[in-house]
Design a protein around this motif. Sequence first.
Motif, PDB file in Angstrom:
ATOM      1  N   ALA A 411       8.760  49.893  67.398  1.00 41.71           N
ATOM      2  CA  ALA A 411       9.259  49.864  66.063  1.00 41.71           C
ATOM      3  C   ALA A 411       9.628  48.334  65.537  1.00 41.71           C
ATOM      4  CB  ALA A 411      10.550  50.556  65.915  1.00 41.71           C
ATOM      5  N   ALA A 412      10.191  47.710  66.505  1.00 45.75           N
ATOM      6  CA  ALA A 412      10.266  46.316  66.134  1.00 45.75           C
ATOM      7  C   ALA A 412       9.075  45.515  65.889  1.00 45.75           C
ATOM      8  CB  ALA A 412      11.331  45.651  67.154  1.00 45.75           C
ATOM      9  N   LEU A 413       7.878  45.575  66.667  1.00 39.35           N
ATOM     10  CA  LEU A 413       6.753  45.238  66.573  1.00 39.35           C
ATOM     11  C   LEU A 413       5.941  45.425  65.329  1.00 39.35           C
ATOM     12  CD1 LEU A 413       5.587  44.892  70.298  1.00 39.35           C
ATOM     13  CD2 LEU A 413       6.706  43.177  68.934  1.00 39.35           C
ATOM     14  N   THR A 414       6.276  46.450  64.884  1.00 40.59           N
ATOM     15  CA  THR A 414       5.493  47.235  63.598  1.00 40.59           C
ATOM     16  C   THR A 414       6.359  47.109  62.443  1.00 40.59           C
ATOM     17  OG1 THR A 414       6.512  49.346  64.050  1.00 40.59           O
ATOM     18  CG2 THR A 414       4.186  48.701  64.842  1.00 40.59           C
ATOM     19  N   GLY A 415       7.323  45.981  62.319  1.00 39.04           N
ATOM     20  CA  GLY A 415       7.868  45.585  60.987  1.00 39.04           C
ATOM     21  C   GLY A 415       9.279  46.369  60.686  1.00 39.04           C
ATOM     22  N   HIS A 416       9.994  46.822  61.852  1.00 36.89           N
ATOM     23  CA  HIS A 416      11.302  47.337  61.280  1.00 36.89           C
ATOM     24  C   HIS A 416      12.320  46.355  62.273  1.00 36.89           C
ATOM     25  CE1 HIS A 416       8.398  50.570  61.557  1.00 36.89           C
ATOM     26  NE2 HIS A 416       9.115  51.281  60.253  1.00 36.89           N
ATOM     27  N   LEU A 417      13.541  46.448  61.531  1.00 37.88           N
ATOM     28  CA  LEU A 417      14.645  45.822  62.048  1.00 37.88           C
ATOM     29  C   LEU A 417      15.399  46.658  62.765  1.00 37.88           C
ATOM     30  CD1 LEU A 417      16.169  42.893  62.514  1.00 37.88           C
ATOM     31  CD2 LEU A 417      17.666  43.691  60.376  1.00 37.88           C
ATOM     32  N   VAL A 418      15.624  46.523  64.186  1.00 37.21           N
ATOM     33  CA  VAL A 418      16.370  47.438  65.160  1.00 37.21           C
ATOM     34  C   VAL A 418      17.620  46.763  65.800  1.00 37.21           C
ATOM     35  CG1 VAL A 418      15.879  49.016  67.269  1.00 37.21           C
ATOM     36  CG2 VAL A 418      14.152  48.348  65.700  1.00 37.21           C
ATOM     37  N   PHE A 419      18.553  47.625  65.470  1.00 34.43           N
ATOM     38  CA  PHE A 419      20.038  47.552  66.300  1.00 34.43           C
ATOM     39  C   PHE A 419      20.054  48.393  67.332  1.00 34.43           C
ATOM     40  CE2 PHE A 419      20.227  45.974  61.957  1.00 34.43           C
ATOM     41  CZ  PHE A 419      20.929  44.774  62.063  1.00 34.43           C
ATOM     42  N   SER A 420      20.710  48.105  68.370  1.00 34.63           N
ATOM     43  CA  SER A 420      20.857  49.006  69.627  1.00 34.63           C
ATOM     44  C   SER A 420      21.932  48.143  70.581  1.00 34.63           C
ATOM     45  CB  SER A 420      19.591  49.375  70.459  1.00 34.63           C
ATOM     46  OG  SER A 420      19.833  50.356  71.201  1.00 34.63           O
ATOM     47  N   THR A 421      22.306  49.204  71.546  1.00 37.26           N
ATOM     48  CA  THR A 421      23.324  48.615  72.538  1.00 37.26           C
ATOM     49  C   THR A 421      22.928  49.055  74.073  1.00 37.26           C
ATOM     50  OG1 THR A 421      24.459  50.675  72.898  1.00 37.26           O
ATOM     51  CG2 THR A 421      25.197  49.281  70.894  1.00 37.26           C
ATOM     52  N   LEU A 422      23.269  48.354  74.791  1.00 40.42           N
ATOM     53  CA  LEU A 422      22.912  48.397  76.187  1.00 40.42           C
ATOM     54  C   LEU A 422      23.946  47.702  77.169  1.00 40.42           C
ATOM     55  CD1 LEU A 422      20.098  48.549  77.642  1.00 40.42           C
ATOM     56  CD2 LEU A 422      19.822  46.223  77.885  1.00 40.42           C
ATOM     57  N   HIS A 423      24.110  48.794  78.234  1.00 41.18           N
ATOM     58  CA  HIS A 423      25.240  48.526  79.054  1.00 41.18           C
ATOM     59  C   HIS A 423      24.889  47.346  80.192  1.00 41.18           C
ATOM     60  CE1 HIS A 423      28.338  51.484  77.703  1.00 41.18           C
ATOM     61  NE2 HIS A 423      27.232  52.233  77.331  1.00 41.18           N
ATOM     62  N   THR A 424      25.246  46.333  79.847  1.00 43.42           N
ATOM     63  CA  THR A 424      25.069  45.234  80.709  1.00 43.42           C
ATOM     64  C   THR A 424      26.370  44.278  80.629  1.00 43.42           C
ATOM     65  OG1 THR A 424      23.801  43.772  79.249  1.00 43.42           O
ATOM     66  CG2 THR A 424      22.782  45.109  80.932  1.00 43.42           C
ATOM     67  N   ASN A 425      26.703  43.515  81.713  1.00 44.72           N
ATOM     68  CA  ASN A 425      27.941  42.582  81.693  1.00 44.72           C
ATOM     69  C   ASN A 425      27.585  41.527  80.998  1.00 44.72           C
ATOM     70  OD1 ASN A 425      29.268  44.424  83.576  1.00 44.72           O
ATOM     71  ND2 ASN A 425      28.523  43.404  85.179  1.00 44.72           N
ATOM     72  N   ASP A 426      26.698  40.991  80.661  1.00 44.75           N
ATOM     73  CA  ASP A 426      26.369  39.664  79.814  1.00 44.75           C
ATOM     74  C   ASP A 426      24.830  39.829  79.035  1.00 44.75           C
ATOM     75  OD1 ASP A 426      24.538  38.903  81.707  1.00 44.75           O
ATOM     76  OD2 ASP A 426      25.762  37.783  82.738  1.00 44.75           O
ATOM     77  N   SER A 427      24.866  38.921  78.274  1.00 46.84           N
ATOM     78  CA  SER A 427      23.728  38.765  77.538  1.00 46.84           C
ATOM     79  C   SER A 427      22.414  38.513  78.279  1.00 46.84           C
ATOM     80  CB  SER A 427      23.854  37.764  76.197  1.00 46.84           C
ATOM     81  OG  SER A 427      23.996  36.464  76.702  1.00 46.84           O
ATOM     82  N   PHE A 428      22.452  37.828  79.239  1.00 49.04           N
ATOM     83  CA  PHE A 428      21.178  37.400  80.244  1.00 49.04           C
ATOM     84  C   PHE A 428      20.744  38.458  80.966  1.00 49.04           C
ATOM     85  CE2 PHE A 428      24.761  34.301  79.949  1.00 49.04           C
ATOM     86  CZ  PHE A 428      24.190  33.348  78.930  1.00 49.04           C
ATOM     87  N   GLY A 429      21.767  39.066  81.382  1.00 47.80           N
ATOM     88  CA  GLY A 429      21.230  40.397  82.244  1.00 47.80           C
ATOM     89  C   GLY A 429      20.545  41.593  81.334  1.00 47.80           C
TER      90      GLY A 429
END
Length: 571
Positions: A411-429
């Motif tokens: 979806a992001a690669l075809t021209g959409h802005l996507v917001f989502s969440t992910l369960h990790t401890n920091d941004s790098f992981g």
Amino acid sequence: MATARKSFEAILLDKSWISQQDLDRARQRKKPGQELTDVLVEMGALEPQRLARALAQEYRIPFEAHIDEHILDSSLVSRVPINYAKKNRLLPLGVHQGAVTVAIADPSNYEPLDDLHVMFGMPIVPVVVPGAVIDDAINRAYDQAATTTAQDLMIDLEDQGLDAVAQEIAHETRDLLESDDAAPIIKLVNGVLSQAVKDRASDIHVECFENELVVRFRVDGMLYDVISPPKRIQAAITSRIKVMSGLNIAEKRLPQDGRIRVRIAGRDIDIRVSTIPCAYGERIVLRLLDRAQAVDNFDLDKLGFSGENLRKLDRLIRQSHGIILATGPTGSGKSTTLYAALSRINSPEKNIITIEDPIEYQLHGVGQMQVNPKIELTFASGLRSILRQDPDVIMVGEIRDAETAEIAIQAALTGHLVFSTLHTNDSFGSLTRLVEMGIEPFLVSSSILAVLAQRLIRRLCPDCRAPFTPSTTELQRIGINAAGFAGKIYKAAGCRSCRNTGYRGRLAVQELMIMEDDIRTLVMQNADGATIRRTCQAKGMKLLRQDGAERVLAGETTIEELLRVTQEDLF
């Protein structure tokens, strides 16, 4: 008592504030017991402030646009039943020169003023105030005047005899503050809910053990014991909560989920109920969602974003395509941050659709879809359907599996802005986590715009915070150079307004990793999170604890609180 020369309708028509057509439509829409002027206001045909001012002029009564809650006399308020005040839309304000000043929305309704004259034994001086202002003031006044706590209701239960409590019945009420039920369990449960809202609790835990029952509130992320009802009324409390949430009171072997919608002090509270069977009964957790308060908090500035992070995020959420991820443990405010971001860019020109589990708050102008695994409506299948709805912006509640991640990336690669969440401890992981899910590194590097890691820390109570001089070790632990330190740091003290905790409210600390070219190269090389972290630090990226250290120096939180929340983060 002053009287008007004309009816409401004649006044409004003579001043050309409404048309005859609007008046006729309002009469057709008017329900039994509803005021005609209220219908006109709901239709948008009449401005409430203008109506109140006109009534004050016609009845020759003073007009006030607002009610200062600081001038309210609680002793007068407590003598007028809340049902009576709401029904007649009036509120006693105070005593001045031997007369009671009373705010009233409808000056033609003089009978209640005569009642107050008899009740207080003093002359009554009416003041016309817009009805909505009075309604809000009544809710705030009676919420502050309601001093009965859950512990007081426990004493009432003992006085009435617990053995007499055999069963409870379902009961609906417009506002729990108006409830006058005699049934002790109903009063106890209503009292617990009211106190939880008053104490700003996010969750209520009803926990059962072998010989005791404990009710605890989670306030600002921490659990506190509130009351310990007798074990023998556990079944009655459980049944009452199940009845309110529409659950099966006969089923005690399986977990159940339900919902309660109540009004407390005029605030619309949505409660998610979860029950699970335990060794000594059923354990219940109620998640409280204050819709009005949440909508007010859907602002990145109010959530704690400031400075460079706010400027960068504000620029990112206005991009035309790509993925913005919010990461962190459960309860770190990820969804609220995404709601705030959506609210910031929401406009009639954009089609914004979300898929969530569950939908916590309704966003005006945003299409929201609820995940339902029972009918095979998952994040992945729902996201596929959303892509056929011509969206500009998509929010996916959580990326839980490779299938959802792949569709979000496409979806992001075809021209959409996507917001989502992910369960990790920091941004790098989060980057390595996506690769571990099976996503090709080149897709991750080309689709991700930024990753935001977030934690919630308790905010110092402004009424009782106390300055102190930290040690060199304490400063070093949060990354502050003790040699050049010349600022002021505060510690928690404790007072009545913060329940003697020293903290009141929470704010967010963040680290924002933007996918620049060197980071994309590392992802393509399958670099681990530690390598990405070192590269970001070398470029001057502010980490969680560093962002929190600035909040400590600003007097917003304490060193102890920052260390508690970021204890697993390394420099």
